[in-house]
Every structure is written in C-alpha cells, then in structure tokens.
Design a protein around this motif. Sequence first.
Motif, PDB file in Angstrom:
ATOM      1  N   GLY A  13       4.966  11.205  -4.178  1.00 40.93           N
ATOM      2  CA  GLY A  13       5.577  12.467  -3.821  1.00 40.93           C
ATOM      3  C   GLY A  13       4.853  13.236  -2.741  1.00 40.93           C
ATOM      4  N   LYS A  14       3.756  12.705  -2.262  1.00 48.45           N
ATOM      5  CA  LYS A  14       2.990  13.367  -1.214  1.00 48.45           C
ATOM      6  C   LYS A  14       2.931  12.489   0.030  1.00 48.45           C
ATOM      7  CE  LYS A  14      -0.044  16.052  -4.254  1.00 48.45           C
ATOM      8  NZ  LYS A  14      -1.456  16.380  -4.567  1.00 48.45           N
ATOM      9  N   ALA A  68      -5.093   8.366  -6.095  1.00 54.61           N
ATOM     10  CA  ALA A  68      -4.160   7.982  -5.046  1.00 54.61           C
ATOM     11  C   ALA A  68      -4.237   6.478  -4.821  1.00 54.61           C
ATOM     12  CB  ALA A  68      -4.485   8.713  -3.744  1.00 54.61           C
ATOM     13  N   VAL A  69      -3.298   5.978  -4.047  1.00 63.13           N
ATOM     14  CA  VAL A  69      -3.397   4.633  -3.522  1.00 63.13           C
ATOM     15  C   VAL A  69      -4.103   4.731  -2.178  1.00 63.13           C
ATOM     16  CG1 VAL A  69      -2.158   2.593  -2.718  1.00 63.13           C
ATOM     17  CG2 VAL A  69      -1.315   3.871  -4.696  1.00 63.13           C
ATOM     18  N   TYR A  70      -5.157   3.970  -2.028  1.00 57.98           N
ATOM     19  CA  TYR A  70      -5.964   4.016  -0.817  1.00 57.98           C
ATOM     20  C   TYR A  70      -5.630   2.826   0.077  1.00 57.98           C
ATOM     21  CZ  TYR A  70      -8.750   7.828  -2.665  1.00 57.98           C
ATOM     22  OH  TYR A  70      -9.157   9.056  -3.144  1.00 57.98           O
TER      23      TYR A  70
END
Length: 113
Positions: free
Chosen positions: A42-43, A92-94
């Motif tokens: 969502g970001k 987060a996914v990095y």
Amino acid sequence: QAHLVESGGGLVQPGGSSRLSCVASGFIFSAFEMRWYRQSPGKEREWVARISTTGHRRDYADSVKGRFIITRDNRKNTVYLQLNDLKLEDTAVYYCNVRGDVWGQGTQVIVSS
C-alpha cells in the motif's frame, strides 16, 4: 541480461539487526552504482541507500541514516545492506537496484516481537 537476487530477509525483533545480500550478474558490477529500496504494501517504493562503484561513497535516506550500512564486494559481485536498531516501520520488502530499471525479486524483512 542484468540480474539481481536478494537474500537474507526474515523475522527480526525491534532493536535487532539483519544483513541483506544482493548478488548481481549479467553486467560489469564494478562499473555501476548500486542501490537499495524498500516497499511496504500500500505504500510507494522508497529509496534507502546507494553506494558508489568503489564503495567509498555511501548515501542514505534520512529514515535509516545512522542505523543502516551499505557495503559492496566487487570481487563477489555482491552488495549488502546491514540493518541495525530495527524499528517496526522498517518492515518491508527490500530490493536492490542497478541503473534504475533493473530490480531483484526482493527479500522480506519483518520487524516484530
């Protein structure tokens, strides 16, 4: 043909540390600046850190400055991101990135108790 593969994500407690790796292939690794980004659902994807070709210049987003460290090993075609003093908002996914258009598949970091 450029290809990036991240690894090292996982579950980490707040205040803990983790180290992410990104192995590159298909291009002359030592000739390119490397970058790390992250994205939460969502970001928008946000820039986290970058490192010069030699590794002598490193820059960070204000949100991670003083906590994260980006390094690289040109002999191993690998860029790393050391995550220290992790906070919940670091979840987060990095992704690692080169040039701007080449991305890895991402590795997920979950900061939780």
